[in-house]
Design an enzyme around this catalytic site. Structure first.
Site, PDB file in Angstrom:
ATOM      1  N   ARG A  35       0.825  -1.213   0.000  1.00 51.57           N
ATOM      2  CA  ARG A  35       0.000   0.000   0.000  1.00 51.57           C
ATOM      3  C   ARG A  35       0.858   1.262   0.000  1.00 51.57           C
ATOM      4  NH1 ARG A  35      -2.985  -3.253   3.560  1.00 51.57           N
ATOM      5  NH2 ARG A  35      -2.344  -2.169   5.462  1.00 51.57           N
ATOM      6  N   CYS A  56      -5.023 -18.086  15.996  1.00 53.71           N
ATOM      7  CA  CYS A  56      -5.848 -17.936  17.197  1.00 53.71           C
ATOM      8  C   CYS A  56      -7.139 -18.743  17.090  1.00 53.71           C
ATOM      9  CB  CYS A  56      -6.169 -16.460  17.430  1.00 53.71           C
ATOM     10  SG  CYS A  56      -4.676 -15.436  17.374  1.00 53.71           S
TER      11      CYS A  56
HETATM   12  C1  LIG Z   1      -3.201 -22.039  19.155  1.00 52.59           C
HETATM   13  C2  LIG Z   1      -2.868 -20.586  19.249  1.00 52.59           C
HETATM   14  C3  LIG Z   1      -3.819 -19.694  19.695  1.00 52.59           C
HETATM   15  C4  LIG Z   1      -3.511 -18.344  19.798  1.00 52.59           C
HETATM   16  N1  LIG Z   1      -4.475 -17.487  20.239  1.00 52.59           N
HETATM   17  C5  LIG Z   1      -4.188 -16.168  20.338  1.00 52.59           C
HETATM   18  C6  LIG Z   1      -5.176 -15.239  20.731  1.00 52.59           C
HETATM   19  O1  LIG Z   1      -6.323 -15.613  20.979  1.00 52.59           O
HETATM   20  N2  LIG Z   1      -4.833 -13.941  20.831  1.00 52.59           N
HETATM   21  C7  LIG Z   1      -3.570 -13.499  20.539  1.00 52.59           C
HETATM   22  O2  LIG Z   1      -3.295 -12.298  20.634  1.00 52.59           O
HETATM   23  N3  LIG Z   1      -2.616 -14.356  20.142  1.00 52.59           N
HETATM   24  C8  LIG Z   1      -2.893 -15.669  20.031  1.00 52.59           C
HETATM   25  N4  LIG Z   1      -1.932 -16.535  19.599  1.00 52.59           N
HETATM   26  C9  LIG Z   1      -0.585 -16.015  19.319  1.00 52.59           C
HETATM   27  C10 LIG Z   1      -0.507 -15.411  17.931  1.00 52.59           C
HETATM   28  O3  LIG Z   1      -0.999 -16.329  17.005  1.00 52.59           O
HETATM   29  C11 LIG Z   1       0.923 -15.061  17.632  1.00 52.59           C
HETATM   30  O4  LIG Z   1       1.375 -14.136  18.584  1.00 52.59           O
HETATM   31  C12 LIG Z   1       1.104 -14.453  16.258  1.00 52.59           C
HETATM   32  O5  LIG Z   1       0.631 -15.305  15.263  1.00 52.59           O
HETATM   33  C13 LIG Z   1       2.581 -14.172  16.011  1.00 52.59           C
HETATM   34  O6  LIG Z   1       2.763 -13.722  14.722  1.00 52.59           O
HETATM   35  P1  LIG Z   1       4.148 -13.940  13.974  1.00 52.59           P
HETATM   36  O7  LIG Z   1       3.983 -13.353  12.626  1.00 52.59           O
HETATM   37  O8  LIG Z   1       5.252 -13.467  14.826  1.00 52.59           O
HETATM   38  O9  LIG Z   1       4.330 -15.506  13.892  1.00 52.59           O
HETATM   39  P2  LIG Z   1       3.360 -16.615  13.291  1.00 52.59           P
HETATM   40  O10 LIG Z   1       1.996 -16.083  13.118  1.00 52.59           O
HETATM   41  O11 LIG Z   1       3.551 -17.814  14.137  1.00 52.59           O
HETATM   42  O12 LIG Z   1       3.965 -16.884  11.862  1.00 52.59           O
HETATM   43  C14 LIG Z   1       5.260 -17.342  11.698  1.00 52.59           C
HETATM   44  C15 LIG Z   1       5.350 -18.120  10.421  1.00 52.59           C
HETATM   45  O13 LIG Z   1       6.697 -18.196  10.049  1.00 52.59           O
HETATM   46  C16 LIG Z   1       6.969 -19.462   9.487  1.00 52.59           C
HETATM   47  N5  LIG Z   1       8.406 -19.701   9.608  1.00 52.59           N
HETATM   48  C17 LIG Z   1       9.147 -19.843  10.724  1.00 52.59           C
HETATM   49  N6  LIG Z   1      10.442 -19.999  10.419  1.00 52.59           N
HETATM   50  C18 LIG Z   1      10.530 -19.971   9.089  1.00 52.59           C
HETATM   51  C19 LIG Z   1      11.610 -20.084   8.183  1.00 52.59           C
HETATM   52  N7  LIG Z   1      12.861 -20.252   8.601  1.00 52.59           N
HETATM   53  N8  LIG Z   1      11.335 -20.007   6.867  1.00 52.59           N
HETATM   54  C20 LIG Z   1      10.066 -19.848   6.407  1.00 52.59           C
HETATM   55  N9  LIG Z   1       9.013 -19.733   7.222  1.00 52.59           N
HETATM   56  C21 LIG Z   1       9.239 -19.783   8.550  1.00 52.59           C
HETATM   57  C22 LIG Z   1       6.119 -20.393  10.330  1.00 52.59           C
HETATM   58  O14 LIG Z   1       5.850 -21.575   9.620  1.00 52.59           O
HETATM   59  C23 LIG Z   1       4.868 -19.563  10.559  1.00 52.59           C
HETATM   60  O15 LIG Z   1       3.902 -19.849   9.582  1.00 52.59           O
HETATM   61  C24 LIG Z   1      -2.223 -17.892  19.462  1.00 52.59           C
HETATM   62  C25 LIG Z   1      -1.261 -18.783  18.994  1.00 52.59           C
HETATM   63  C26 LIG Z   1      -1.590 -20.125  18.864  1.00 52.59           C
HETATM   64  C27 LIG Z   1      -0.543 -21.071  18.361  1.00 52.59           C
END
Ligand SMILES: Cc1cc2nc3c(=O)[nH]c(=O)nc-3n(C[C@H](O)[C@H](O)[C@H](O)COP(=O)(O)OP(=O)(O)OC[C@H]3O[C@@H](n4cnc5c(N)ncnc54)[C@H](O)[C@@H]3O)c2cc1C
Length: 562
Positions: A35, A56
């Site tokens: 964007r 989540c």
């Molecule tokens: C079951 C569950 C329920 C949740 N419920 C809540 C909630 O209700 N409220 C809330 O605020 N938070 C919740 N969370 C937490 C929230 O989902 C995370 O804080 C958020 O998704 C983090 O975002 P992120 O982009 O840092 O990582 P993620 O969303 O985890 O994404 C990271 C991605 O990077 C990929 N990855 C990692 N390493 C590599 C690599 N070397 N190369 C390529 N790809 C890679 C992984 O496969 C993954 O798909 C929950 C988490 C889970 C697991």
């Protein structure tokens, strides 16, 4: 935190931006960047099969509350391509960063083939991985962590194929309790094993007590204060053996004992890693390499209340950080203000929410100049049918009254109150601001004095000296008499041991009974009558303090073993 570098004044066009991790932080970054900049090339990599899915929502897919897996997919690779000209490569893992050459080595997960991709800007959004302690049996089939859609598919299939009846959930935090709820929804008998003496570790123990009570009332077995020792395969199922030697039988085991930042890629590349294992960034999400940004669960963030660097695996901050990284790459002035840990969980009809620091968090951080008040108001006006109590704890600094944190537990109206207080914390608000907050009111939603107003008013009464607080911890340990001002019927139904009872309505006529008895900690049902009594007593020369939140608080403290 890394100090900010000068902002780039001119943004180069046609930047090649690689983003590792395509979910909350990574996908937000990619979409925001498009964007802001039509010229750059954006490639979103994820080693999993999906980008932009709702982590989540995963527990609710296990529970069949979200019945269709497709509903977990927020945005598809096609949508990213067609709508935003963002190239998505799933099944692609980033395995090494050559910072000198600005090259990322990626591996095709299916074939194992590797190749190099150059970047002008690299964003790391790899999230956090579930903690799997090296304990016997932890790798057995049927012991599941919950992080991805395939994980949930496997759990569903395991339940269906084996007609699973019993689950042991290890860990009583957010994900553990959400899994407990959803597995119970599928008809399984649930045991939650938690190493601490309480569920919901972010809450103070007495605030977590109603959650534990609620879970038990719904048939969940809680084993608190005991950790996992090993898991054995037994008779087609599992024996989960605790450190105390208790054996819990299960047909499946859910491991939900926390997550740790996925910072290995950054660490191997020599990027700065903090003491909590997260990637260190500045307020623009830039790492100590000016070409690399990092966001989400993988980074360390600044806690605006305690001043400490922490890891906070929550979706809201990850999304906002993704946007900020995009703005920073696009050369815009931007900055992440830090976190205050606002979170909510719903468990079998009960909601627990918190913002800012807990009391134990403040103590751990060495903060001592704070006070706490408890209140237990209805979630809406008492005269309107169906009001449910909210147990609310407010922490504020003394003497300036800045709001430091709040926790609330109840069946209705909990998240709304914590969200209001969260906004006040964000703006540096004080208890006086809460007292004055103009909030919406109609009988079915709130009260003319909303629980948020009441919390502020009570705290303001403490600060201005109208209502000195008794020390809950000191009860029974000093010479102070506990004076209970409830009616005799209430008192006889349950009271603090050793308390004397003079109802508020008789206090003036029986005042003479008190004059010779020293000082008083005054208790009632929820704190209101005690406040009235304290005002009367203090204006008549008696040393009296209020036991904040009254007998309701006492019961929560006892339930928590305090
Ligand atoms: C079951 C569950 C329920 C949740 N419920 C809540 C909630 O209700 N409220 C809330 O605020 N938070 C919740 N969370 C937490 C929230 O989902 C995370 O804080 C958020 O998704 C983090 O975002 P992120 O982009 O840092 O990582 P993620 O969303 O985890 O994404 C990271 C991605 O990077 C990929 N990855 C990692 N390493 C590599 C690599 N070397 N190369 C390529 N790809 C890679 C992984 O496969 C993954 O798909 C929950 C988490 C889970 C697991």
């Amino acid at each position: 935190m890394i100090p900010l570098r000068p902002l780039r004044t001119s943004t180069p066009t046609s930047l090649r931006v690689l983003i590792v991790g395509g979910v909350a932080g990574g996908a937000s970054c990619a979409a925001r960047l498009r964007r802001l900049d039509e010229t750059c090339e954006i490639v979103l990599l994820d080693r999993g099969a999906y980008v932009s899915f709702a982590n989540c929502g995963l527990p609710y897919f296990v529970g069949n509350v979200i019945a269709d897996e497709k509903n977990l997919l927020v945005a598809s690779a096609d949508l990213f391509r067609d709508r935003f000209r963002i190239e998505v490569r799933t099944g692609t893992e980033a395995v090494a960063i050559d910072r000198a050459r600005q090259v990322l080595t990626i591996r095709d997960v299916a074939s194992g083939a590797t190749r190099e991709e150059s970047y002008d800007s690299l964003v790391l959004a790899p999230g956090a991985s579930p903690v799997r302690p090296a304990l016997p049996g932890i790798e057995l089939d049927g012991v599941f962590a919950v992080r991805s859609i395939p994980d949930t598919r496997r759990i569903r299939a395991w339940i269906d194929d084996r007609d699973a009846r019993r689950a042991v959930v290890i860990g009583g935090g957010f994900i553990g309790l959400e899994m407990a709820e959803n597995l119970a929804h599928r008809g399984l008998d649930i045991t939650v094993l938690e190493k601490l003496e309480q569920v919901m570790p972010p809450l103070d123990p007495e605030m977590a007590a109603p959650v534990a009570e609620h879970l038990r009332s719904k048939g969940v077995t809680l084993v608190l204060g005991d950790g996992l020792a090993r898991i054995e395969a037994r008779g087609g199922g599992f024996a989960v053996v605790t450190e105390a030697g208790v054996t819990l039988e299960a047909d499946l085991v859910i491991l939900a004992i926390g997550v740790r930042p996925e910072s290995a890629l950054a660490r191997d590349a020599g990027l700065k890693i903090g003491p909590r294992g997260g990637i260190v960034v500045d307020a623009r999400m830039q790492t100590d390499d000016p070409h690399i940004w990092a966001v989400g669960d993988a980074i360390e963030v600044h806690d605006v209340i305690t001043g400490q660097e922490v890891v906070l695996p929550l979706a809201g901050p990850a999304n906002r950080q993704g946007r900020i990284a995009a703005e920073s790459i696009a050369g815009r002035e931007t900055g992440f203000r830090g976190i205050q840990a606002t979170a909510v969980v719903g468990v079998m009809g009960m909601t627990a929410a918190s913002t800012g620091a807990s009391e134990k968090g403040l103590r751990r951080a060495g903060v001592t100049n704070f006070e706490k008040v408890y209140l237990h108001p209805g979630h809406h006006a008492g005269y309107y049918p169906g009001a449910k109590p909210i147990h609310l704890k407010l922490l504020f600094s003394v003497p300036d009254g800045r709001v430091l944190g709040a926790q609330a537990v109840g069946l209705e109206g909990v998240a709304k109150r914590i969200d209001v207080i969260a906004a006040a914390v964000q703006f540096g608000g004080t208890v006086h601001d809460l007292a004055e907050a103009e909030l919406c009111y109609a009988p079915q939603y709130g009260a003319a004095k909303d629980p948020v107003n009441l919390a502020g008013m009570i705290a303001a009464n403490v600060l201005n000296g109208d209502m000195p607080l008794a020390d809950w911890e000191a009860i029974g340990h000093d010479a102070t008499v506990v004076l209970d001002v409830r009616e005799p019927g209430e008192f006889s139904a349950g009271a603090i041991p050793g308390a004397i009872n003079i109802p508020l309505s008789e206090l003036r006529s029986r005042f003479g009974e008190l004059t010779a008895r020293g000082s008083f900690d005054v208790c009632c049902g929820v704190g209101q009558r005690a406040y009235y009594a304290v005002r009367f007593l203090r204006q008549n020369g008696i040393d009296a303090r209020t036991l904040s939140g009254g007998y309701a608080t006492w019961k929560m403290r006892k339930a928590a073993g305090l």
